[in-house]
Enzyme design. Structure first.
Site, PDB file in Angstrom:
ATOM      1  N   LYS A   1       1.060   9.926   5.533  1.00  0.00           N
ATOM      2  CA  LYS A   1       1.195   8.555   6.039  1.00  0.00           C
ATOM      3  C   LYS A   1       2.493   7.919   5.562  1.00  0.00           C
ATOM      4  CE  LYS A   1      -3.781   7.813   6.676  1.00  0.00           C
ATOM      5  NZ  LYS A   1      -4.906   6.859   6.571  1.00  0.00           N
TER       6      LYS A   1
ATOM      7  N   LYS B   1      -2.013  -1.505  -3.903  1.00  0.00           N
ATOM      8  CA  LYS B   1      -2.885  -0.334  -3.862  1.00  0.00           C
ATOM      9  C   LYS B   1      -2.066   0.946  -3.910  1.00  0.00           C
ATOM     10  CE  LYS B   1      -5.932   1.907  -0.620  1.00  0.00           C
ATOM     11  NZ  LYS B   1      -6.475   1.904   0.700  1.00  0.00           N
TER      12      LYS B   1
ATOM     13  N   LYS C   1       0.864  -1.181   0.000  1.00  0.00           N
ATOM     14  CA  LYS C   1       0.000   0.000   0.000  1.00  0.00           C
ATOM     15  C   LYS C   1       0.897   1.226   0.000  1.00  0.00           C
ATOM     16  CE  LYS C   1      -3.631   2.374   2.527  1.00  0.00           C
ATOM     17  NZ  LYS C   1      -4.604   2.284   3.613  1.00  0.00           N
TER      18      LYS C   1
ATOM     19  N   TYR D   1     -14.738   1.007  -7.252  1.00  0.00           N
ATOM     20  CA  TYR D   1     -16.016   1.707  -7.089  1.00  0.00           C
ATOM     21  C   TYR D   1     -16.873   1.583  -8.352  1.00  0.00           C
ATOM     22  CZ  TYR D   1     -13.475   3.341  -3.079  1.00  0.00           C
ATOM     23  OH  TYR D   1     -12.741   3.362  -1.918  1.00  0.00           O
TER      24      TYR D   1
ATOM     25  N   SER E   1     -10.045   5.489  -4.765  1.00  0.00           N
ATOM     26  CA  SER E   1     -10.994   6.572  -4.986  1.00  0.00           C
ATOM     27  C   SER E   1     -10.509   7.594  -6.016  1.00  0.00           C
ATOM     28  CB  SER E   1     -11.302   7.261  -3.659  1.00  0.00           C
ATOM     29  OG  SER E   1     -10.108   7.701  -3.035  1.00  0.00           O
TER      30      SER E   1
ATOM     31  N   ARG F   1     -10.860   9.723   1.764  1.00  0.00           N
ATOM     32  CA  ARG F   1     -10.768  10.374   3.084  1.00  0.00           C
ATOM     33  C   ARG F   1     -11.926  11.346   3.290  1.00  0.00           C
ATOM     34  NH1 ARG F   1      -4.144  11.025   3.073  1.00  0.00           N
ATOM     35  NH2 ARG F   1      -3.745   8.781   3.008  1.00  0.00           N
TER      36      ARG F   1
HETATM   37  C1  PBG Z   1      -7.350   3.429   5.399  1.00  0.00           C
HETATM   38  C2  PBG Z   1      -7.693   3.191   4.000  1.00  0.00           C
HETATM   39  C3  PBG Z   1      -7.516   4.094   2.963  1.00  0.00           C
HETATM   40  C4  PBG Z   1      -8.062   3.512   1.832  1.00  0.00           C
HETATM   41  C5  PBG Z   1      -8.535   2.252   2.180  1.00  0.00           C
HETATM   42  N1  PBG Z   1      -8.290   2.058   3.532  1.00  0.00           N
HETATM   43  C6  PBG Z   1      -6.992   5.486   2.964  1.00  0.00           C
HETATM   44  C7  PBG Z   1      -5.742   5.817   3.613  1.00  0.00           C
HETATM   45  O1  PBG Z   1      -4.836   5.006   3.799  1.00  0.00           O
HETATM   46  O2  PBG Z   1      -5.665   6.987   4.007  1.00  0.00           O
HETATM   47  C8  PBG Z   1      -8.110   4.196   0.495  1.00  0.00           C
HETATM   48  C9  PBG Z   1      -9.124   3.723  -0.454  1.00  0.00           C
HETATM   49  C10 PBG Z   1      -9.412   4.641  -1.573  1.00  0.00           C
HETATM   50  O3  PBG Z   1      -8.783   5.693  -1.771  1.00  0.00           O
HETATM   51  O4  PBG Z   1     -10.322   4.298  -2.322  1.00  0.00           O
HETATM   52  N2  PBG Z   1      -6.619   2.528   6.070  1.00  0.00           N
END
Ligand code: PBG
Length: 341
Positions: free
Chosen positions: A230, A261, A204, A326, A287, A214
């Protein structure tokens, strides 16, 4: 008559592109509704679906509407959903304690979905970001400058057991703490949840493409900034080998499915994982990937259905067995309703 423009070619690949039937015959990547996992946002109460401005067509649903949505997804052949809670900000605190509440929204949502559509594969995120006031995925160190790895892992393991008790098929640690997959596996087994599988967010990346998500779960607002940093735990987008280090660890610690991801910008990483593991590989079209296609389509600059299909095909072609997207519902509707030619 001799045509002087005629090339003397033995190989003419265009022969197999001549008609729709020939093209279908030699198509090697196939998208199926059963490859798609629909991420869904859930809220408490009985309110109407709440639109998310940065994600056209995506809504936060109350539990009853969520169950309905799952039923219609199942009818379209989507066999799996990933549930994300959006909490009332009054329930959030520094340590995300609401994540361990026996009455947590996510647990009620899981039970409702399982009741409504028993066969549906239900997965949940294991991370603290929907629950913390600062929006980070874990609890902070005393100086507030870092996420405390080991203390976070202990909480996540308890959270996973709660989710398993509510009936999820897959828990998906999305926090990127070291050692969390192993700790979760151990905790699940100790609580007699050997059958609950782990889909690890293995690679990730610290991506800017999570912005709209978010908004959806309110973790950006909680922190007061859109660019929640992060990078102390998510992977550096510049790094490729590091994904394979994470893969090795997650496999050793007991991950059942490994995930990359975001997806579309990380096709090389998907391929790397595909070639390095025999486990199923998942990819999360996040997203921002969804929103940018919508934004361009709104401007009339890109064709939405074509970009939707192409973006998902590319992720599958790179080596993903399954895709969180999505677009799941629309894509499944298109795949089911469409005559192949
Ligand atoms: C949080 C989480 C995130 C997503 C899935 N789980 C966001 C982040 O790490 O801030 C993102 C999913 C998306 O953007 O569609 N643990």
């Amino acid at each position: 008559m001799h045509n002087s423009f005629k090339l003397n070619l033995v190989q003419r690949p265009r022969r197999l592109r001549r008609t729709a039937e020939l093209r279908a015959l030699v198509e090697d990547t196939v998208l199926r509704p059963s490859n798609l996992i629909a991420p869904l946002f859930v809220i408490d109460g009985k309110g109407r679906p709440e639109p998310i401005a940065s994600m056209p067509g995506v809504f936060r649903l109350n539990i009853a509407d969520l169950a309905k949505e799952c039923r219609s997804l199942r009818k379209l052949g989507v066999l799996a959903v990933a549930l994300f809670p959006k909490l009332d900000s009054r329930l959030k605190d520094e340590d995300g304690t609401a994540a361990l509440s026996e009455d947590a929204l996510i647990l009620r949502a899981v039970r409702a979905v399982k009741d409504a559509v028993p066969g549906l594969v239900v997965m949940t995120d294991i991370a603290l970001d929907p629950y913390t006031t600062h929006g980070h995925d874990g609890v902070l160190t005393p100086d507030g400058r870092d996420v405390d790895n080991d203390r976070t892992v202990a909480i996540l393991a308890r959270m996973a057991v709660l989710h398993a008790s509510a009936g999820v098929d897959l828990v998906a640690p999305s926090d990127m703490m070291d050692g969390r997959v192993g700790a979760i596996r151990k905790a699940l087994d100790a609580a007699d949840h050997e059958g609950t599988a782990i889909m690890a967010y293995t690679a990730k990346y610290a991506s800017a493409y999570y912005g709209p998500f978010r908004d959806a779960v309110g973790s950006a607002k909680a922190s007061g900034t859109r660019s929640l940093d992060k990078r102390g735990y998510q992977l550096n987008p510049a790094n490729r080998r590091e994904a394979l280090i994470e893969l090795k660890l997650d496999e050793a610690e007991g991950a059942d499915i490994v995930m990359v991801k975001p997806a579309g910008l990380y096709l090389d990483i998907i391929r790397d994982l595909r070639l390095s593991t025999r486990k199923p590989v998942a990819a999360y079209q996040v997203s921002g990937e969804y929103s940018q296609i919508h934004a361009a389509a709104r401007l009339g600059w890109l064709d939405l259905p074509q970009c939707r299909r192409e973006s998902l095909l590319a992720i599958k072609r790179a080596g993903a067995d399954m895709i969180l997207t999505y677009f799941a519902k629309e894509m499944a509707a298109e795949l089911g309703g469409r005559q192949p030619l």
